[in-house]
Design a protein around this motif. Structure first.
Motif, PDB file in Angstrom:
ATOM      1  N   ASP A 193     -50.181  87.273  61.076  1.00  0.00           N
ATOM      2  CA  ASP A 193     -49.821  86.849  60.283  1.00  0.00           C
ATOM      3  C   ASP A 193     -51.087  87.164  59.302  1.00  0.00           C
ATOM      4  N   LYS A 194     -51.903  86.859  59.620  1.00  0.00           N
ATOM      5  CA  LYS A 194     -53.564  86.752  58.626  1.00  0.00           C
ATOM      6  C   LYS A 194     -53.584  87.982  58.325  1.00  0.00           C
ATOM      7  N   VAL A 195     -53.062  89.040  59.076  1.00  0.00           N
ATOM      8  CA  VAL A 195     -53.808  90.781  58.227  1.00  0.00           C
ATOM      9  C   VAL A 195     -51.744  91.123  57.337  1.00  0.00           C
ATOM     10  N   ILE A 196     -50.942  90.798  58.274  1.00  0.00           N
ATOM     11  CA  ILE A 196     -49.453  91.613  57.735  1.00  0.00           C
ATOM     12  C   ILE A 196     -49.061  91.009  56.758  1.00  0.00           C
ATOM     13  N   PRO A 197     -48.908  90.904  55.519  1.00  0.00           N
ATOM     14  CA  PRO A 197     -47.881  90.119  54.718  1.00  0.00           C
ATOM     15  C   PRO A 197     -46.779  90.133  55.255  1.00  0.00           C
ATOM     16  N   TRP A 255     -44.670  89.347  53.330  1.00  0.00           N
ATOM     17  CA  TRP A 255     -43.216  91.075  52.652  1.00  0.00           C
ATOM     18  C   TRP A 255     -42.663  92.171  53.522  1.00  0.00           C
ATOM     19  N   TYR A 256     -43.663  92.673  53.797  1.00  0.00           N
ATOM     20  CA  TYR A 256     -43.646  93.441  55.233  1.00  0.00           C
ATOM     21  C   TYR A 256     -42.600  93.145  56.251  1.00  0.00           C
ATOM     22  N   TYR A 257     -42.852  91.783  56.381  1.00  0.00           N
ATOM     23  CA  TYR A 257     -41.790  91.529  57.807  1.00  0.00           C
ATOM     24  C   TYR A 257     -40.494  91.204  57.411  1.00  0.00           C
ATOM     25  N   HIS A 258     -40.162  91.011  55.693  1.00  0.00           N
ATOM     26  CA  HIS A 258     -39.016  90.394  55.348  1.00  0.00           C
ATOM     27  C   HIS A 258     -38.603  91.855  55.215  1.00  0.00           C
ATOM     28  N   MET A 259     -38.447  92.730  55.451  1.00  0.00           N
ATOM     29  CA  MET A 259     -38.416  94.241  54.942  1.00  0.00           C
ATOM     30  C   MET A 259     -36.893  94.818  56.154  1.00  0.00           C
ATOM     31  N   ARG A 302     -30.090  92.525  45.654  1.00  0.00           N
ATOM     32  CA  ARG A 302     -31.816  91.788  46.423  1.00  0.00           C
ATOM     33  C   ARG A 302     -32.978  91.216  46.200  1.00  0.00           C
ATOM     34  N   TYR A 303     -32.051  91.564  44.981  1.00  0.00           N
ATOM     35  CA  TYR A 303     -33.579  90.815  43.898  1.00  0.00           C
ATOM     36  C   TYR A 303     -33.848  88.906  43.585  1.00  0.00           C
ATOM     37  N   TRP A 304     -32.515  89.073  43.397  1.00  0.00           N
ATOM     38  CA  TRP A 304     -31.812  87.501  42.632  1.00  0.00           C
ATOM     39  C   TRP A 304     -31.609  86.809  44.499  1.00  0.00           C
ATOM     40  N   SER A 305     -30.777  88.109  45.239  1.00  0.00           N
ATOM     41  CA  SER A 305     -30.650  86.917  46.655  1.00  0.00           C
ATOM     42  C   SER A 305     -31.999  86.644  47.146  1.00  0.00           C
ATOM     43  N   HIS A 306     -33.090  87.244  47.456  1.00  0.00           N
ATOM     44  CA  HIS A 306     -34.127  87.032  48.147  1.00  0.00           C
ATOM     45  C   HIS A 306     -35.704  87.145  47.143  1.00  0.00           C
ATOM     46  N   VAL A 307     -35.434  88.291  46.893  1.00  0.00           N
ATOM     47  CA  VAL A 307     -37.312  88.994  46.302  1.00  0.00           C
ATOM     48  C   VAL A 307     -37.244  87.409  44.879  1.00  0.00           C
ATOM     49  N   ALA A 308     -36.762  86.757  44.126  1.00  0.00           N
ATOM     50  CA  ALA A 308     -36.555  85.868  42.926  1.00  0.00           C
ATOM     51  C   ALA A 308     -37.165  84.731  44.030  1.00  0.00           C
ATOM     52  N   GLN A 309     -36.485  84.471  45.002  1.00  0.00           N
ATOM     53  CA  GLN A 309     -36.417  82.889  45.056  1.00  0.00           C
ATOM     54  C   GLN A 309     -38.037  83.415  46.853  1.00  0.00           C
ATOM     55  N   CYS A 310     -38.729  84.242  46.894  1.00  0.00           N
ATOM     56  CA  CYS A 310     -39.836  84.676  47.860  1.00  0.00           C
ATOM     57  C   CYS A 310     -40.995  84.725  47.186  1.00  0.00           C
ATOM     58  N   ARG A 311     -41.904  83.891  46.741  1.00  0.00           N
ATOM     59  CA  ARG A 311     -43.540  84.130  46.545  1.00  0.00           C
ATOM     60  C   ARG A 311     -44.237  85.499  47.042  1.00  0.00           C
ATOM     61  N   SER A 312     -44.029  86.038  48.120  1.00  0.00           N
ATOM     62  CA  SER A 312     -44.351  86.992  48.786  1.00  0.00           C
ATOM     63  C   SER A 312     -44.197  87.771  48.422  1.00  0.00           C
ATOM     64  N   CYS A 313     -42.045  88.501  48.748  1.00  0.00           N
ATOM     65  CA  CYS A 313     -41.833  89.536  47.776  1.00  0.00           C
ATOM     66  C   CYS A 313     -42.372  89.347  46.187  1.00  0.00           C
TER      67      CYS A 313
END
Length: 283
Positions: free
Chosen positions: A80-84, A86-90, A198-209
């Motif tokens: 989790d410290k190496v892989i961001p 947002w990569y897990y969220h895809m 996907r943007y408003w439902s997740h990306v805009a709410q997720c700091r990492s993404c």
């Protein structure tokens, strides 16, 4: 897989040979682990590896739910410290969106079917694309009270489907108790691009993404600028710094590579942060 407990608080199912368990906690939480329950919470000299999946699907309005999921574990935490994030969220985003439109259409068409069939979709080991379509069409024809007559559930993993349907029928009367019930609760089916947005439902709410999206957009612009700059350099330096055919070919290749990378990045951004069409038909 057998159902060990079933009451108003939910149910517990365990896999054979003590190879894991799944528990549904009413009304919205589902969690499980491939490890036996006996090992959980026990203090030993050597810490045992633990892994769990926690999934919450919360109905917030007719036809809409808030999904919260987590994968707590005590092994491989350094990843989790190496892989961001947002990569897990895809991966989960692709899983949810791949069947979003089809499941939504089937619920709209089968208005008499349960609006919380997402729990059934997650608990079943069958094909997530084909089975919900088959089930919801039959539920609409047979009625939710006779759902067991409209489907074929032969495997042991289907015990979770049966347990959830029984709980939903017994304790919820096969319907969600909205604060303001209406005759036609389900909304009109939106177009695919709006439903799978996907943007408003997740990306805009997720700091990492959202941070990853900003960085990738900046990189896209930089690559486009670099391709133009390389072409300009070739025009200016022709006959002076770039004299041989090999040098000119290398510079042109670099410009093409930068432009191609920017186009690939633009496609990657669109598919993973805005909208990805999974070839589900509109009808």
């Amino acid at each position: 897989m057998k159902t060990k407990e079933a009451n108003v608080d939910g149910f517990l199912t365990e896999q054979q040979e003590n190879r894991g368990y799944f528990r549904y906690v009413a009304p919205c939480t589902f969690y499980g682990s491939p490890l036996p329950r006996e090992g959980l919470g026990m203090q030993e000299k050597k810490k045992k590896p633990q892994f769990m999946m926690v999934f919450m699907c919360i109905p917030v309005a007719p036809g809409k739910s808030r999904v919260i999921w987590a994968l707590p574990r005590n092994v491989g935490v350094w990843l989790d410290k190496v892989i961001p994030r947002w990569y897990y969220h895809m991966g989960p985003n692709a899983l949810f969106d791949s069947d979003m439109y089809l499941l939504h259409v089937e619920v709209i068409n089968g208005a008499q079917a349960t609006e919380t069939h997402c729990s059934e979709f997650l608990n079943s080991e069958h094909d997530p694309i084909v089975l919900p379509s088959f089930q919801e069409r039959n539920f609409a024809a047979a009625g939710v009270e006779n759902w067991h007559k409209a489907v074929y559930v032969p495997t042991s993993s289907d015990n979770m489907v049966i347990a959830f349907r029984n709980w939903f029928r017994k304790h919820c009367k096969s319907q969600v108790g909205w604060a303001v019930p209406t005759a036609d609760q389900l909304p009109v089916t939106p177009t695919k691009d709006k439903l799978m947005e996907r943007y408003w439902s997740h990306v805009a709410q997720c700091r990492s993404c959202s941070a990853a999206l900003k960085a990738m957009k900046a990189l896209e612009v930089a690559l486009q600028f670099a391709s133009v700059a390389v072409v300009g350099f070739l025009a200016v330096a022709k006959g002076t710094l770039v004299t041989s055919v090999v040098q000119r070919a290398a510079v042109v290749s670099l410009a093409v590579l930068c432009f191609g990378a920017s186009r690939w990045l633009a496609s990657f951004i669109q598919k993973n942060f805005y909208f990805h069409d999974y070839i589900h038909a509109y009808k």
